[in-house]
Enzyme design. Structure first.
Site, PDB file in Angstrom:
ATOM      1  CB  CYS A 163      -0.947  -0.019   1.187  1.00 20.65           C
ATOM      2  SG  CYS A 163      -1.896  -1.553   1.283  1.00 20.65           S
ATOM      3  CG  HIS A 302      -1.817   4.375   5.283  1.00 21.36           C
ATOM      4  ND1 HIS A 302      -1.743   4.276   3.912  1.00 21.36           N
ATOM      5  CD2 HIS A 302      -1.941   3.094   5.731  1.00 21.36           C
ATOM      6  CE1 HIS A 302      -1.791   3.001   3.547  1.00 21.36           C
ATOM      7  NE2 HIS A 302      -1.934   2.266   4.631  1.00 21.36           N
ATOM      8  CD  GLU A 313      -1.563   7.634   9.257  1.00 14.09           C
ATOM      9  OE1 GLU A 313      -1.175   8.382   8.336  1.00 14.09           O
ATOM     10  OE2 GLU A 313      -2.565   6.890   9.146  1.00 14.09           O
ATOM     11  CE  LYS A 334      -5.502   4.132   2.359  1.00 18.24           C
ATOM     12  NZ  LYS A 334      -4.607   5.296   2.538  1.00 18.24           N
ATOM     13  CG  HIS A 339      -6.347   0.626   1.526  1.00 15.70           C
ATOM     14  ND1 HIS A 339      -5.403   1.116   0.637  1.00 15.70           N
ATOM     15  CD2 HIS A 339      -5.645   0.187   2.597  1.00 15.70           C
ATOM     16  CE1 HIS A 339      -4.193   0.955   1.160  1.00 15.70           C
ATOM     17  NE2 HIS A 339      -4.319   0.399   2.349  1.00 15.70           N
ATOM     18  CG  PHE A 398       0.196  -5.978   4.437  1.00 16.88           C
ATOM     19  CD1 PHE A 398      -0.365  -5.130   5.365  1.00 16.88           C
ATOM     20  CD2 PHE A 398      -0.581  -7.034   3.970  1.00 16.88           C
ATOM     21  CE1 PHE A 398      -1.664  -5.308   5.827  1.00 16.88           C
ATOM     22  CE2 PHE A 398      -1.878  -7.231   4.422  1.00 16.88           C
ATOM     23  CZ  PHE A 398      -2.418  -6.371   5.356  1.00 16.88           C
TER      24      PHE A 398
END
Length: 410
Positions: A163, A302, A313, A334, A339, A398
């Site tokens: 991502c 994010h 975050e 998002k 996403h 990830f």
């Protein structure tokens, strides 16, 4: 060697909330969601039945019918978004091919092509597998197709960092132009991951929201968040050296002033609870951009709507900015476009640039229940008119990948 200044002269997007920059931006500032029932496959046996699909995708005049058949959808999204950026920039005919690059990545690549041909192999045998299988499925083909279409014979890479892919692509293109390796680079990411296999995989690793209501499932930083909503599309910028853009009298949309790249080195999917590397990434961008006051800054977080990501975050932002973190204006777009995985950083970079241009900050929609562990200003539910000089975009992937980029108003 003197580092070159880097500017943005073109943007292009294909997304669940609009297939042009203007329509994408209009949806963002109106708080319009692109999340709905999944239509690409039968979801009867699936726990998750919602996602953020691209609607009314059209490649007329950009890709012909035979090209569309030979492309995985992720690659077609990338070419259409790149075309928008090229047109806006006016770069064609104004750059040497060997100084024109493409850095367009994908987190997954052509997963639908792979699945369809695996089914063909099982049902009809090896002779019926498409001769285009390999070029359609590989994650670098979008970067190659764009280069072929626009005669970009310079640097060309396809970054793959889940991502964080698009943000890494933009950041590495920025560094390449700074170093003089290119005069202009099309940079970003593209993704078309919506299929039964990916939905099952993300569901079983407990990443997706199990909320069946499309209108409330994606709620970043809200106490009741329970996972992300999968999206798709492409977001691509045309980055260019300032000197090259000025020499051809191009319209400069903003200046890119910072990029950082760190890794948690902690876990394959979970963020580091100490937020050490995420904090380090944001601090590097603050330093590179010479940001003096957080009141000058918009942060496109994010903000996936997963319990751990949003909490960690928020910690990273607070550790980076200190007490000034509470003066920041932060949102997760998002909440509207879902996403978009390897494409999400490209779309979110465009949201940042449009915010600088219009002095309007997009909201985090579906934010209703405050979480004491997420205690910053997330621009809840409605866009905000506010003049900011800098915009920062965070992307986390990830594998522990952290990518942060910064833009400055011109």
């Amino acid at each position: 060697m003197h580092s070159k200044r880097v500017v943005v002269t073109g943007m292009g997007v294909v997304s669940p909330i609009g297939n042009s920059v203007d329509s994408f931006w209009d949806s963002l500032i109106k708080g319009k969601s692109g999340i709905g029932r999944l239509t690409r496959f039968d979801t009867s046996n699936y726990k998750v039945k919602i996602g953020a699909e691209v609607k009314e995708f059209c490649a007329d005049g950009i890709l012909d019918a035979s090209s569309l058949r030979r492309n995985d959808l992720y690659a077609s999204y990338a070419v259409v978004a790149a075309h928008q950026a090229v047109l806006q920039s006016g770069i064609l005919g104004n750059i040497s091919p060997d100084k024109f690059g493409v850095y367009v990545g994908s987190g997954i690549g052509g997963i639908n092509t792979l699945i369809n041909n695996q089914n063909t192999l099982i049902e009809k045998g090896p002779n019926r597998v498409s001769p285009y299988l390999v070029p359609m499925m590989i994650a670098n083909i979008a970067s190659g197709l764009i280069a072929i279409k626009y005669n970009a014979k310079g640097i060309n890479l396809a970054h793959v960092s889940a991502c964080a892919t698009a943000t890494h692509s933009i950041g590495e293109a920025y560094r390449a132009i700074q170093g003089g390796y290119a005069d202009a680079v099309l940079a970003g990411g593209s993704e078309a991951p919506i299929c039964g296999l990916s939905i099952a995989g993300f569901t079983n690793c407990m990443a997706l929201s199990l909320n069946p209501d499309p209108n409330t499932a994606c709620r970043p930083f809200d106490k009741d968040r329970d996972g992300f909503v999968i999206g798709e599309g492409a977001g691509i910028l045309l980055l260019e050296s300032y000197d090259h853009a000025k020499a051809r009298n191009a319209t400069i949309l903003c200046e890119m002033v910072a990029y950082s790249n760190t890794c948690d080195a902690h876990h394959i999917t979970s963020p580091d609870p100490d937020a050490f590397s995420g904090t380090n990434a944001i601090r590097q961008v603050i330093k590179q951009a010479s940001i003096q006051s957080s009141s000058q800054v918009y942060v496109n977080a994010h903000g996936t709507s997963t319990p751990l990501n949003d909490k960690i975050e928020s910690i990273a932002i607070k550790q980076s900015f200190g007490e000034q973190a509470f003066k920041l204006s932060i949102s997760s777009t998002k909440s509207m476009h879902g996403h978009m995985l390897g494409a999400t950083g490209g779309a979110e970079a465009i949201a940042c640039i449009m915010s600088l241009q219009h002095d309007i900050l997009p909201p985090t929609i579906n934010y209703n229940v405050k979480d004491p562990e997420c205690d910053l200003d997330y621009i809840p539910n409605h866009a905000r008119k506010q003049i900011v000089d800098f915009a920062i975009s965070n992307s986390l992937g990830f594998g522990g990948h952290n990518a942060v980029i910064g833009f400055k108003k011109v």
